[in-house]
Design a protein around this motif. Sequence first.
Motif, PDB file in Angstrom:
ATOM      1  N   GLU A  89      59.169 -66.454   4.582  1.00 48.53           N
ATOM      2  CA  GLU A  89      59.350 -65.600   3.376  1.00 48.53           C
ATOM      3  C   GLU A  89      58.446 -65.751   2.322  1.00 48.53           C
ATOM      4  OE1 GLU A  89      63.424 -66.078   2.460  1.00 48.53           O
ATOM      5  OE2 GLU A  89      64.144 -65.439   4.533  1.00 48.53           O
ATOM      6  N   LYS A  90      58.086 -66.784   1.962  1.00 52.26           N
ATOM      7  CA  LYS A  90      57.270 -67.005   0.713  1.00 52.26           C
ATOM      8  C   LYS A  90      55.849 -66.324   1.138  1.00 52.26           C
ATOM      9  CE  LYS A  90      55.502 -70.664  -2.378  1.00 52.26           C
ATOM     10  NZ  LYS A  90      55.621 -69.803  -3.578  1.00 52.26           N
ATOM     11  N   ILE A  91      55.472 -66.860   2.254  1.00 51.58           N
ATOM     12  CA  ILE A  91      54.085 -66.411   2.425  1.00 51.58           C
ATOM     13  C   ILE A  91      54.038 -64.864   2.732  1.00 51.58           C
ATOM     14  CG2 ILE A  91      52.201 -66.590   4.397  1.00 51.58           C
ATOM     15  CD1 ILE A  91      52.880 -69.424   4.501  1.00 51.58           C
ATOM     16  N   GLU A  92      55.004 -64.162   3.247  1.00 51.05           N
ATOM     17  CA  GLU A  92      55.046 -62.951   3.056  1.00 51.05           C
ATOM     18  C   GLU A  92      55.219 -62.098   1.962  1.00 51.05           C
ATOM     19  OE1 GLU A  92      54.731 -60.516   5.871  1.00 51.05           O
ATOM     20  OE2 GLU A  92      54.275 -62.440   6.885  1.00 51.05           O
ATOM     21  N   ARG A  93      55.786 -62.960   0.988  1.00 51.81           N
ATOM     22  CA  ARG A  93      56.016 -62.277  -0.505  1.00 51.81           C
ATOM     23  C   ARG A  93      54.492 -62.209  -1.118  1.00 51.81           C
ATOM     24  NH1 ARG A  93      60.536 -65.583  -1.102  1.00 51.81           N
ATOM     25  NH2 ARG A  93      59.392 -67.124  -2.345  1.00 51.81           N
ATOM     26  N   ASN A  94      53.904 -63.472  -0.720  1.00 50.96           N
ATOM     27  CA  ASN A  94      52.519 -63.774  -1.248  1.00 50.96           C
ATOM     28  C   ASN A  94      51.535 -62.632  -0.592  1.00 50.96           C
ATOM     29  OD1 ASN A  94      53.126 -66.014  -2.468  1.00 50.96           O
ATOM     30  ND2 ASN A  94      52.185 -67.389  -1.054  1.00 50.96           N
ATOM     31  N   LYS A  95      51.691 -62.268   0.500  1.00 49.55           N
ATOM     32  CA  LYS A  95      50.939 -61.169   1.229  1.00 49.55           C
ATOM     33  C   LYS A  95      51.133 -59.879   0.654  1.00 49.55           C
ATOM     34  CE  LYS A  95      50.286 -61.719   5.798  1.00 49.55           C
ATOM     35  NZ  LYS A  95      50.556 -62.225   7.287  1.00 49.55           N
ATOM     36  N   ALA A  96      52.668 -59.397   0.509  1.00 53.43           N
ATOM     37  CA  ALA A  96      52.886 -58.340  -0.146  1.00 53.43           C
ATOM     38  C   ALA A  96      52.157 -58.294  -1.545  1.00 53.43           C
ATOM     39  CB  ALA A  96      54.424 -58.196  -0.099  1.00 53.43           C
ATOM     40  N   ARG A  97      52.357 -59.064  -2.442  1.00 51.83           N
ATOM     41  CA  ARG A  97      51.692 -59.246  -3.853  1.00 51.83           C
ATOM     42  C   ARG A  97      50.365 -58.928  -3.457  1.00 51.83           C
ATOM     43  NH1 ARG A  97      52.400 -64.127  -5.404  1.00 51.83           N
ATOM     44  NH2 ARG A  97      50.248 -64.829  -4.521  1.00 51.83           N
ATOM     45  N   ASP A  98      49.632 -59.494  -2.648  1.00 50.41           N
ATOM     46  CA  ASP A  98      48.277 -59.338  -2.526  1.00 50.41           C
ATOM     47  C   ASP A  98      47.718 -58.082  -2.076  1.00 50.41           C
ATOM     48  OD1 ASP A  98      47.833 -62.155  -2.836  1.00 50.41           O
ATOM     49  OD2 ASP A  98      47.632 -62.508  -0.796  1.00 50.41           O
ATOM     50  N   ARG A  99      48.484 -57.446  -1.429  1.00 41.67           N
ATOM     51  CA  ARG A  99      48.390 -55.849  -1.168  1.00 41.67           C
ATOM     52  C   ARG A  99      48.555 -55.052  -2.293  1.00 41.67           C
ATOM     53  NH1 ARG A  99      51.271 -57.536   3.653  1.00 41.67           N
ATOM     54  NH2 ARG A  99      53.076 -56.689   2.711  1.00 41.67           N
ATOM     55  N   GLY A 100      49.583 -55.284  -2.937  1.00 44.10           N
ATOM     56  CA  GLY A 100      49.660 -54.641  -4.383  1.00 44.10           C
ATOM     57  C   GLY A 100      48.690 -54.609  -5.561  1.00 44.10           C
ATOM     58  N   VAL A 101      48.184 -55.821  -5.360  1.00 43.76           N
ATOM     59  CA  VAL A 101      47.146 -56.140  -6.416  1.00 43.76           C
ATOM     60  C   VAL A 101      45.686 -55.505  -5.791  1.00 43.76           C
ATOM     61  CG1 VAL A 101      45.327 -58.290  -6.984  1.00 43.76           C
ATOM     62  CG2 VAL A 101      47.825 -58.292  -7.243  1.00 43.76           C
ATOM     63  N   GLU A 102      45.609 -55.532  -4.532  1.00 51.88           N
ATOM     64  CA  GLU A 102      44.551 -54.842  -4.160  1.00 51.88           C
ATOM     65  C   GLU A 102      44.425 -53.232  -4.348  1.00 51.88           C
ATOM     66  OE1 GLU A 102      43.225 -55.786   0.115  1.00 51.88           O
ATOM     67  OE2 GLU A 102      43.849 -57.722  -0.409  1.00 51.88           O
ATOM     68  N   ALA A 103      45.703 -52.733  -4.041  1.00 51.30           N
ATOM     69  CA  ALA A 103      45.823 -51.372  -4.485  1.00 51.30           C
ATOM     70  C   ALA A 103      45.499 -51.138  -5.867  1.00 51.30           C
ATOM     71  CB  ALA A 103      47.371 -50.973  -4.154  1.00 51.30           C
ATOM     72  N   ALA A 104      45.985 -51.760  -6.913  1.00 51.68           N
ATOM     73  CA  ALA A 104      45.922 -51.653  -8.131  1.00 51.68           C
ATOM     74  C   ALA A 104      44.398 -51.705  -8.873  1.00 51.68           C
ATOM     75  CB  ALA A 104      46.902 -52.647  -8.986  1.00 51.68           C
ATOM     76  N   LEU A 105      43.820 -52.775  -8.154  1.00 52.62           N
ATOM     77  CA  LEU A 105      42.227 -52.923  -8.318  1.00 52.62           C
ATOM     78  C   LEU A 105      41.539 -51.737  -7.959  1.00 52.62           C
ATOM     79  CD1 LEU A 105      41.724 -56.517  -7.369  1.00 52.62           C
ATOM     80  CD2 LEU A 105      41.771 -55.619  -9.551  1.00 52.62           C
ATOM     81  N   SER A 106      41.936 -51.097  -6.741  1.00 56.85           N
ATOM     82  CA  SER A 106      40.993 -49.920  -6.329  1.00 56.85           C
ATOM     83  C   SER A 106      41.186 -48.737  -7.278  1.00 56.85           C
ATOM     84  CB  SER A 106      41.768 -49.639  -4.744  1.00 56.85           C
ATOM     85  OG  SER A 106      41.191 -50.671  -3.841  1.00 56.85           O
TER      86      SER A 106
END
Length: 145
Positions: A89-106
């Motif tokens: 669960e922790k790693i899945e939350r990290n991966k979801a956060r990473d996807r959100g950050v990538e979208a915000a940066l783009s």
Amino acid sequence: MVDHLTPEARSENMSRVRNRGTGPELRVRRALHRAGFRFRLHRRDIPGTPDLYLPKYKLAVFVHGCFWHGHEGCRRAKLPATRQEFWREKIERNKARDRGVEAALSDLGIVPVILWECGLKDEGAIVDIISRHAHRASADDDRTE
């Protein structure tokens, strides 16, 4: 494999894991500086607080630990034998956060670059990856002018 540490000792160890100034991050910083790239560290005004930000190219560089960010197919991303559901669960939350950050940066016109811990052995490879992204960013700027 059985954990030889008590839960309290394991918790103490994990609490000491740093997220800034790590060995992999320092390796990337040295390689890029030697290659002539100039960057800023841990810019908190940029989504995700990238490990390095190259303002000239609008590149946000993240040095991801294979375990913490769930690097697919990497032996370092193996879940511990104990508390697997917690770690999954922790790693899945990290991966979801990473996807959100990538979208915000783009959305801001900043190119996110992910460097995985397992791929940082060769300094030349690090520089090649950043150079390719920098070249693409420069080419994109030339087209918009």
